[in-house]
Enzyme design. Sequence first.
Site, PDB file in Angstrom:
ATOM      1  N   GLU A 103       0.723  -1.068  -0.035  1.00 47.47           N
ATOM      2  CA  GLU A 103      -0.122   0.107   0.034  1.00 47.47           C
ATOM      3  C   GLU A 103       0.794   1.299  -0.153  1.00 47.47           C
ATOM      4  OE1 GLU A 103      -3.507   1.780   3.084  1.00 47.47           O
ATOM      5  OE2 GLU A 103      -2.002   0.151   3.896  1.00 47.47           O
ATOM      6  N   ASP A 211      13.069  -3.354  15.779  1.00 51.35           N
ATOM      7  CA  ASP A 211      13.983  -2.552  15.385  1.00 51.35           C
ATOM      8  C   ASP A 211      13.466  -0.892  15.334  1.00 51.35           C
ATOM      9  OD1 ASP A 211      16.197  -1.486  13.959  1.00 51.35           O
ATOM     10  OD2 ASP A 211      15.549  -2.130  12.206  1.00 51.35           O
TER      11      ASP A 211
END
Length: 305
Positions: A103, A211
């Site tokens: 997207e 992360d």
Amino acid sequence: MEKENSENIIVCKSLREAISLFFDKDVKIGNRQRVIGGDANDAYALLLSDGRRAFLKENALSNADFFRAEAEGIAAVSATRTLRVPQIYAYGTDGDRSFLLMEFIDRARPQSDFWEKLGTGLAMMHKVDTSQFVKGGRYGFDRDNYIGAGNQKNAPKNNWIEFFAECRLRPQFKLAERYFDRDTIRAADWLMDHLDKYLFEPESPSLLHGDLWAGNFMADENGNPMLIDPAVYVGCNEADIAMTELFGGFDSRFYDSYFDVMGLEPGYEDRRDLYNLYHLTNHLNLFGSAYLPAVIRTIRKYEGF
């Protein structure tokens, strides 16, 4: 086209197949505009022939597994129904290239309550039941993935301290021995044998972004927070929070909102640098000796704690 059943992720044999599958068989790429940000992949905003847009990451054929891991990580975060992530359309290979199609998200100015939403959303993500994400243990993930360009082991363990030792610190220390002198190797070995002096077993495991630095969240088209580029696994929630402090960039309202929901275990400040030792050593292994002083300093700190 193939479907990976565990995450419902589509694997395609060409970019054309992926676009036809998710848009329409007659839709083609009208324009491809390079997107700047991040240096691991080539990234493009695609304007399609029907006026819609998509976001494309490309890399060498050998990097296809990185896109598999990213798709699985985004699917895992999406399954928590907490913070938004981009919708994944498909990943696969096309000639001598690998790709990830997803997207396209317009970025907007963050809303006034952006930080509160990010903190609360992350806390709610950390509270979600994790049994769907790892089989055969309480900690880990169903498959290994990556931390940046480095390999990240996710072998299931029932004990958090064991997982952090065997799947996080030990592999990084082993790779870093080319930088370590004998005293540093000895100090690292001592730390590995005494992690239970510093870490604790969480009451409940959490799905982690893995992360979570300032480059891996953004404001969407409505100014609300969303997460990108995860390195997910099931672990102790403090590991995510620690990384937010490693390079900075998070507002105090984020922490206030997070801890209002999740609570703060005593002694977190003493454990924070130990969690971040994983990321510092990974940076040493990926980017070189500039990170060596920080790694040694952190190892020595806990040796004499």
